[in-house]
Design a protein around this motif. Sequence first.
Motif, PDB file in Angstrom:
ATOM      1  N   PHE A  18      -8.167  -7.297   1.850  1.00 60.92           N
ATOM      2  CA  PHE A  18      -9.018  -8.220   1.090  1.00 60.92           C
ATOM      3  C   PHE A  18      -8.791  -8.002  -0.411  1.00 60.92           C
ATOM      4  O   PHE A  18      -8.457  -8.931  -1.144  1.00 60.92           O
ATOM      5  N   TRP A  19      -8.985  -6.761  -0.846  1.00 60.35           N
ATOM      6  CA  TRP A  19      -8.590  -6.364  -2.200  1.00 60.35           C
ATOM      7  C   TRP A  19      -7.369  -5.461  -2.064  1.00 60.35           C
ATOM      8  O   TRP A  19      -7.474  -4.351  -1.528  1.00 60.35           O
ATOM      9  N   LYS A  20      -6.246  -5.921  -2.507  1.00 58.03           N
ATOM     10  CA  LYS A  20      -5.037  -5.106  -2.401  1.00 58.03           C
ATOM     11  C   LYS A  20      -5.164  -3.863  -3.277  1.00 58.03           C
ATOM     12  O   LYS A  20      -5.894  -3.863  -4.279  1.00 58.03           O
ATOM     13  N   PRO A  21      -4.477  -2.766  -2.915  1.00 58.72           N
ATOM     14  CA  PRO A  21      -4.566  -1.512  -3.682  1.00 58.72           C
ATOM     15  C   PRO A  21      -4.313  -1.744  -5.171  1.00 58.72           C
ATOM     16  O   PRO A  21      -3.386  -2.459  -5.565  1.00 58.72           O
ATOM     17  N   GLY A  22      -5.180  -1.154  -5.997  1.00 62.71           N
ATOM     18  CA  GLY A  22      -5.078  -1.280  -7.443  1.00 62.71           C
ATOM     19  C   GLY A  22      -5.930  -2.382  -8.033  1.00 62.71           C
ATOM     20  O   GLY A  22      -6.193  -2.377  -9.247  1.00 62.71           O
TER      21      GLY A  22
END
Length: 454
Positions: free
Chosen positions: A180-184
């Motif tokens: 959903f929220w990509k890393p970073g």
Amino acid sequence: MSDTENKVPDIREGVHDFSPTDRYVWPDDPILREKLEWFRDQKLAFMAHFGMYQQAGIVESWALIDEDEEWSRNEIDWTDDVDQFKDTYVNLNRSFNPVRYEPEKWAKLAKENGFRYLILTTKHHDGFCLWDTKTTDYKVTGKDCPCQRDIIKEAFDAFRKEGLGVNAYFSKADWACPYFWKPGYLHSFTSRGPSYDPSEDPETWEKFIRFTHEQLWELADQYGPLDALWFDAGWVRPSNGQDIRLDEIMGRIREKYPSVLSVDRTVGGPYENYITPEQCIPDVPMDVPWESCITLGYAFSYRYADRYKSARQVLDIFLNVVAKGGNLALNIAPQPDGRLPAPAIAIVREFGSWLNAHAEGIYDTRIEAPYAKDSFFFTRNRKTGFAYAFRYFAEAPCLSDGMTLCIPYTKPVRSVYLLECGLDLPFTQDEAGIHVTVPGFEDPDVMTLTFRMK
């Protein structure tokens, strides 16, 4: 679709708008229809937002969102470093340890004071899971969390033991999920939606759908039978390019548990089985299933210096909701140690004392004109046919013997019975309503006069 159907409801300061009744779709399935009648009979839910945000005594999840910082970070007074704050928040799981969590006491309090079902956060938008999920280690039983207790299982078991219903709050958004929220992304400018366009990266979105379906199946299959799945994060919806194929997972769940309600908040259509106004009451009655979620304090999550509504204020809200055809989900935020705040318990008991004494005019009721008028609230019991008029007092009344009241109710009646005194009252009726003579008494605890009318 029409513009109304396409509209994504506004969310202001974390508070959701609610769907108009013209978008409500009654289910065809007779099992779901029967379950909705059960729901409409219940009237009062024990709601609790419980999560790692309790540790800091701040808003649940929303302070992670940069586009909402103006209102969501007004309690963050220990740092001006946004990245430092975000790191602190997402690591609150490392201190989440409600050692005095005793859901049996919650359930007993609820049962004794007229609550009929539970709504408990299984996870909020921040993605921290309060059950022993296999999908992520960001959970109460994860290696970094000292809690090591299945909060959801314990609560659901305790409320079922008291004969109460169980609804699972579930956020369709998940700001900890890398699909959903990509890393970073956390340390960029954050918004409440996914960190990418699902139409441009359908493979990652498909992974999120599978992740979400697996979590929902766990809750329904291993923690059921549930009365409802209560879905938050209304921006996650097909018309907003964020289709999680709710029809697919609800179809699978209902193959095993046919009566599970789906509460897809603010979306409308066949998977929003009841409408959910938040921190408000509709201006007019709604003759479809609905439930207002309203806080006992000033916020859904725990605050260290919370200000609670009085029992009399809660009753005013409750009567207004019930008279307009709805249920009240009263949110009581637990402390970080797992206990319910002592002031909240006292208010619940005072309100519950009134409710237990007036139950016949509350449960199993539907709307009855004129609904709410001149400090009166009206209901009709669908099983007995009796109509009820509640004269609400905002402060303790002084009623002199022989005082006459006019109940603004124009349907013909044969008798009027006063619940508070257990007496049949003499009355006359004209086009203005029913004129009754009430006995005099002074009691600072009296919050209503309640008339049962045949």
